[in-house]
Enzyme design. Sequence first.
Site, PDB file in Angstrom:
ATOM      1  N   HIS A 191       0.760  -1.149  -0.235  1.00  0.00           N
ATOM      2  CA  HIS A 191       0.066   0.042  -0.008  1.00  0.00           C
ATOM      3  C   HIS A 191       0.814   1.316   0.150  1.00  0.00           C
ATOM      4  CE1 HIS A 191      -3.137  -2.783   1.006  1.00  0.00           C
ATOM      5  NE2 HIS A 191      -3.874  -2.334   0.178  1.00  0.00           N
ATOM      6  N   ARG A 334     -15.335   0.827  -0.835  1.00  0.00           N
ATOM      7  CA  ARG A 334     -14.915  -0.288  -0.207  1.00  0.00           C
ATOM      8  C   ARG A 334     -14.950  -0.231   1.101  1.00  0.00           C
ATOM      9  NH1 ARG A 334      -9.290  -3.199  -1.109  1.00  0.00           N
ATOM     10  NH2 ARG A 334      -8.671  -1.535   0.136  1.00  0.00           N
ATOM     11  N   GLU A 433     -10.535 -11.456  -3.821  1.00  0.00           N
ATOM     12  CA  GLU A 433      -9.054 -11.621  -3.639  1.00  0.00           C
ATOM     13  C   GLU A 433      -8.532 -12.721  -3.089  1.00  0.00           C
ATOM     14  OE1 GLU A 433      -8.350  -7.683  -1.971  1.00  0.00           O
ATOM     15  OE2 GLU A 433      -9.927  -8.056  -0.673  1.00  0.00           O
ATOM     16  N   ASN A 456      -3.996  -7.950  -6.416  1.00  0.00           N
ATOM     17  CA  ASN A 456      -2.817  -7.848  -5.408  1.00  0.00           C
ATOM     18  C   ASN A 456      -2.753  -8.886  -4.360  1.00  0.00           C
ATOM     19  OD1 ASN A 456      -2.513  -5.203  -6.898  1.00  0.00           O
ATOM     20  ND2 ASN A 456      -3.381  -4.289  -5.390  1.00  0.00           N
ATOM     21  N   ASP A 457      -4.030  -8.983  -3.885  1.00  0.00           N
ATOM     22  CA  ASP A 457      -4.179  -9.890  -2.830  1.00  0.00           C
ATOM     23  C   ASP A 457      -4.322 -11.444  -3.380  1.00  0.00           C
ATOM     24  OD1 ASP A 457      -3.719  -8.941  -0.264  1.00  0.00           O
ATOM     25  OD2 ASP A 457      -5.436  -7.739  -0.552  1.00  0.00           O
ATOM     26  N   CYS A 504      -9.801  -4.414 -10.105  1.00  0.00           N
ATOM     27  CA  CYS A 504      -9.141  -3.027  -9.220  1.00  0.00           C
ATOM     28  C   CYS A 504      -7.843  -3.364  -8.826  1.00  0.00           C
ATOM     29  CB  CYS A 504     -10.248  -2.683  -8.431  1.00  0.00           C
ATOM     30  SG  CYS A 504     -10.449  -3.877  -6.996  1.00  0.00           S
TER      31      CYS A 504
HETATM   32  C1  PEP Z   1      -6.075  -5.939  -4.390  1.00  0.00           C
HETATM   33  O1  PEP Z   1      -5.896  -6.651  -3.354  1.00  0.00           O
HETATM   34  O2  PEP Z   1      -6.024  -6.006  -5.444  1.00  0.00           O
HETATM   35  C2  PEP Z   1      -6.784  -4.657  -4.026  1.00  0.00           C
HETATM   36  C3  PEP Z   1      -7.359  -3.666  -4.959  1.00  0.00           C
HETATM   37  O3  PEP Z   1      -7.066  -4.325  -2.736  1.00  0.00           O
HETATM   38  P1  PEP Z   1      -5.781  -3.762  -1.693  1.00  0.00           P
HETATM   39  O4  PEP Z   1      -4.618  -3.505  -2.783  1.00  0.00           O
HETATM   40  O5  PEP Z   1      -6.210  -2.428  -1.090  1.00  0.00           O
HETATM   41  O6  PEP Z   1      -5.278  -4.957  -0.971  1.00  0.00           O
HETATM   42 MG    MG Z   2      -6.634  -6.378  -1.396  1.00  0.00          MG
END
Ligand code: PEP
Ligand code: MG
Length: 588
Positions: A191, A334, A433, A456-457, A504
């Site tokens: 992040h 979210r 995710e 990402n997750d 996303c």
């Molecule tokens: C993700 O995990 O891809 C996501 C968009 O959420 P974050 O990056 O905030 O965990």
């Molecule tokens: Mg995430």
Amino acid sequence: MKILKGIAVSPGVAVSPAIVLDSEELVISRRIIAPAEVEAEVARLHAAVEKSVQELTDLREKVSQTVGEQLGAIFDVHQSILNSAPLREEILNLISHEHYGPEYAVSTVLRGYGKKFLAMKDEYLADRVQDVHDIERRVLRHLIGERRQQLVNLQSPHILVAHDLTPSQTASLDRSKILGFATDVGGRTSHTAIVARAMNIPAIVGLETMTAEISGGDQVLIDGDRGLAIINPDAETLEKYRLYVQEAKRTEVDLTSLRDLPAITRDGHEITLYGNIEFPNEVTACLEHGAAGIGLYRTEFLYLDRDEEPTEEDHYEAYASALELLQGRPMTIRTCDLGADKFTHVTGEALERNPFLGLRSIRYSLRHVDVFKTQLRAILRASVLGSVQILFPLVTNVRELRHAKMILNDVREDLAEEGVAFDKNIKVGVMIEVPSAAFMPRQFARECDFFSIGTNDLVQYTLAVDRLNERVADMFTPAHPAVIGLMANVVNAAKAEHIEVAVCGEMGGDPLYTLLLVGLGVDVISTAPTAIPEVKRMIRSTSMRQARRVAKKILTLESDREILAYLTEVSRTILSEAFGPEEEEEER
Ligand code: PEP
Ligand code: MG
């Protein structure tokens, strides 16, 4: 001149003197200071020691009065260790003669004493190691706290160099004074990296030894496009970069000319392109880059930049101000995704061994129903000010989704009873995710209105690769066939149940994957604003038929390398067909 290679996380080039921030964590870097800095650094040490001694005097008095004289005497021991002349001399020696930074000097000397205590046969003396550790933390806290203060009061632009930065530290950087940053640790989808991209601040993470290699005041050049940190660049390098920046500005202008054009394929298939935000004021940058709305508002950042939990009004005001800027364009809010690398003063207290597998995100919200309800009330109240959707993060099983929806219903009923207006048809989506959800998406699709794939997750959990860890960063890739297979499964389920599916995560902002996402059937791509023009250009250069062919082929490939090589080749060909060979040259 020295060049270090790390992970490029936020594009752009910046040059300035460095300001180095040590961390209070276990790793204190072996920072060397310039001879001219010795006097000021010794003064900093004295001030930190004096403050620590004063603190110990106060603590002794307080504890003696409240708990008893005997326990208060513990702090006498700390004071006497800190006042010991040989100890102080050793620390001073490391700064004045060896030219180490005071943080490193304090840490080294006190840890040396700790080891000596530990080696003692006498149990009482061996136990003193904890006291020595305590003293070390106390002095470091003052030294580092003062450095942080300097950061707030900077008079001229700098590049920030740190062992690590939390997302909230990054979000609170003064963009006019910090032109770029570089850290020893971190990954591309941390992040901290995401915030850097949102703030448009050139950044490199995972440089491993950066804090040890640099002295405060050294000139440093951050190349956020290639992941290079150049310490004390020579004149030739500076000139090369001046020309490079000039050229980059020229192509940026070309891309902004795409802003008002639709994200439509050559055969007329429209993809919705949205922006991701962490703070309401980022809506402006999203619109400037051609976003049709906000596909992911990471609301947990509302919790990260304050000591107190945000009130319903704090939530409401944030959502209302974003919606005002959006002027009727849609926004997906979210619910709070706290935990893991995003913690508040409250959640940060209970340290977890595996925070990414811990009480994170929707799990936290479902355990803290009052906090969750406060946010849901504000979202529902704001829903009449524009077009709002709700998105639940990190859902792992259908029970969680049902539980979250039940709480949402309670909140709706409360508001209806109070006569407060809200959008009765507000859509509720699920972030996909976690592999468990991506594995059985139809069950979820039947009970929600849309999906948003958090790559990402999803990558982190599918491949068991920590998204924050630079040591395994080369293994973190959405191009792994297992990840793509899961994504195809999710998109197919969404189609079968007639719900919308978005992406996303950071994968959506990399134009290399655009053909694949379009071809898989993704309806919406939501990404950092600066990535929107490139993604749009790719969409406008291809046809749906071609993208489907690409996706189909990729689903037959067996390794991330094959997939990346194929995507690179096919994307290049498509761009060169659309824009001519000159463009192809640029892509290289
Ligand atoms: C993700 O995990 O891809 C996501 C968009 O959420 P974050 O990056 O905030 O965990
Ligand atoms: Mg995430």
